[in-house]
Write a protein that holds these residues in place. Structure first.
Motif, mmCIF file in Angstrom:
data_model
loop_
_atom_site.group_PDB
_atom_site.id
_atom_site.type_symbol
_atom_site.label_atom_id
_atom_site.label_comp_id
_atom_site.label_asym_id
_atom_site.label_seq_id
_atom_site.Cartn_x
_atom_site.Cartn_y
_atom_site.Cartn_z
ATOM 1 N N CYS A 142 -29.997 -8.656 -24.998
ATOM 2 C CA CYS A 142 -31.463 -8.730 -24.934
ATOM 3 C C CYS A 142 -31.939 -8.942 -23.497
ATOM 4 N N LYS A 173 -31.996 -5.702 -21.917
ATOM 5 C CA LYS A 173 -33.112 -4.908 -22.459
ATOM 6 C C LYS A 173 -34.446 -5.315 -21.834
ATOM 7 N N TYR A 216 -33.583 -8.593 -31.244
ATOM 8 C CA TYR A 216 -32.962 -7.407 -30.641
ATOM 9 C C TYR A 216 -33.463 -6.135 -31.319
ATOM 10 N N LEU A 276 -36.940 -5.309 -30.200
ATOM 11 C CA LEU A 276 -36.962 -4.611 -28.915
ATOM 12 C C LEU A 276 -36.622 -3.129 -29.069
ATOM 13 N N THR A 316 -44.324 -8.788 -25.781
ATOM 14 C CA THR A 316 -43.028 -9.430 -25.981
ATOM 15 C C THR A 316 -43.150 -10.940 -25.813
#
Length: 497
Positions: free
Chosen positions: A130, A133, A176, A179, A347
């Motif tokens: 993550c 990412k 995860y 995302l 986010t």
């Protein structure tokens, strides 16, 4: 990051866990004698209750624990003439293979505890993924992973038997997949995994169904609405329907399990808690147990909005449980939040709402301390997200040597606290109880435990107690964890490639 460096990182984390995992040689069977001893690895009913479930499932194929119900005290449940654990059975189901292998090797308790360790390492791997990412560089991603695994309360609960690390794994798996989800993308697989991870909380830890909701809701919003600010575009995400199908299937399994054991389709394992009956003054003797006694119990009374502010203080700032007091490196999450808000606002909203849900659920609980425990164990579920925010701050701090040095000092201090908890005990009294008995009530209690009672480490008791004292062992592990962390985060030459 080269493959060899990744292997080194996770081998290092696994080795630290292996050197601190609690237990002793032998096949341990639940007995009341272990309850009376009150020292690791079964110092609290959290470990005893789940271990009893594992043994029952492995030996009889059922979750009834009639033969050793006193081993679970005080967290015993009862229904229709049979005793149960008050804890959901999810962790016990996945721990059965570990127990069976351990029994074969005469290490049943140690291998059962390895279940928790395994999920912590898997969580660390997803935290690392993550971090990448979220566009963190390799150094910051490694910092994030080490912080989560070895500089928070996670370490102390990765070397015992706890559902908290399984909850953290399910949460970071959901994040995860969040995302991965995007507008006008093929989101079938991410929503399938998201549905599985979310619905499994019916068998792992019920409050997680509330705590995970912000991630689920924001995932649907990501798939539904275009992220551009210039014009609004909406698409019906039909592939997201697999989430509801998955939840329905797991919910039906949950209902069948309840109907089989508790005589009703919707029931929670603590619905029939004898501890609650005893605290309410309803139950005086186990011989008088009947199903009708539980109709007089009101479980909603354990949550109160009026005490939420104090509960949040306990979880975040208090000297006996506070996240920021025990592990000051997590303060970097504040800076990380500011940076993430500028770059990936939605986010940050997802992370913030999830953490707030975690804090508010347990802050309103009548026992925000988590009983006798080490640090804020109720916050373990969302610590992967806090670690990511800290990693974002460290990514920024790398621009300046002074900031980097400060962040590493916070990491080293937090690692020392995390290590002392992992090496000793999680049965640390809250301040409200310690004050009446003149006991220490935070990690100073663990230091005192190390000096007087030694360490609960399986590795020390079986391999190293011949050649060193527990204090020397602790110092050597502290030296190892700080030196290797510094190397992996700062001095690894692979970053220069």
């Amino acid at each position: 990051m080269p493959y060899k460096s990744k292997v080194l990182l996770f081998t290092f984390i696994a080795l630290m866990y292996a050197l601190t995992i609690r237990g002793s040689v032998g096949n341990t069977y639940p007995s009341f004698k272990l309850v009376q001893q009150s020292y690791p690895p079964f110092e609290t009913s959290l470990e005893r209750g789940r271990y009893a479930q594992v043994v029952a499932l492995s030996e009889t194929g059922d979750v009834k624990i009639d033969k050793f119900y006193m081993f679970l005290k005080p967290d015993i449940a009862w229904y229709n003439g049979h005793f149960y654990s008050t804890f959901p059975p999810g962790l016990a189901f996945v721990a059965v293979p570990f127990y069976l292998l351990g029994r074969f090797l005469n290490l049943s308790q140690v291998f059962t505890f390895l279940t928790t360790t395994a999920f912590s390492i898997l969580t660390a791997w997803l935290v690392y993924k993550c971090a990448l990412k979220l566009n963190l560089n390799e150094q910051a991603a490694v910092f994030t992973t080490i912080l989560f695994s070895l500089a928070t309360v996670v370490w102390a609960y990765s070397v015992t038997l706890s559902a908290h690390t399984l909850s953290a794994f399910l949460l970071i798996l959901c994040f995860y997949e969040y995302l991965q989800i995007g507008f006008k993308k093929d989101n079938f697989l991410p929503f399938l995994i998201l549905g599985v991870a979310y619905s499994l909380n019916l068998f792992v830890d019920y409050p997680n169904l509330v705590i995970f909701l912000p991630i689920v809701i924001m995932a649907f919003i990501k798939s539904l609405v275009s992220p551009t600010d210039t014009e609004l575009e909406v698409k019906i995400p039909y592939d997201s329907l697999v989430f509801f199908l998955t939840f329905f299937i797991v919910f039906m399994l949950f209902g069948i399990f309840n109907q089989t054991h508790y005589g009703r389709f919707i029931a929670f394992s603590n619905t029939f808690s004898l501890k609650t009956l005893e605290q309410s003054g309803i139950l005086k003797n186990y011989n008088q147990l009947t199903n009708t006694l539980f109709s007089n119990v009101h479980y909603a009374n354990r949550f109160s909005i009026t005490q939420t502010i104090y509960g949040i203080y306990v979880l975040l700032f208090s000297h006996d449980r506070g996240l920021f007091y025990f592990f000051p490196v997590t303060l970097l999450a504040i800076l990380g939040s500011v940076i993430l808000f500028r770059k990936q606002r939605y986010t940050l909203i997802t992370i913030a709402l999830t953490f707030l849900a975690n804090v508010f659920v347990y802050g309103s609980y009548d026992d925000p301390w988590g009983g006798w425990s080490f640090g804020p164990r109720y916050l373990i579920v969302s610590l992967p997200l806090i670690a990511l925010l800290c990693g974002i701050a460290f990514n920024y701090a790398l621009r300046n040597r002074f900031y980097t040095f400060g962040a590493m000092l916070l990491l080293f201090w937090s690692q020392a606290v995390a290590l002392i908890g992992a090496l000793t005990t999680n049965a640390v009294p809250p301040s409200v109880e310690a004050a009446t008995t003149h006991m220490k009530d935070n990690f100073l209690y663990n230091l005192h435990y190390l000096e007087k009672a030694g360490t609960s480490s399986f590795a020390f008791k079986t391999l190293f107690h011949f050649v060193m004292t527990p204090s020397i062992y602790a110092l050597l592990l502290l030296l190892a964890v700080t030196v290797f962390s510094a190397y992996l985060i700062i001095f690894n030459q692979d970053y220069k490639v």
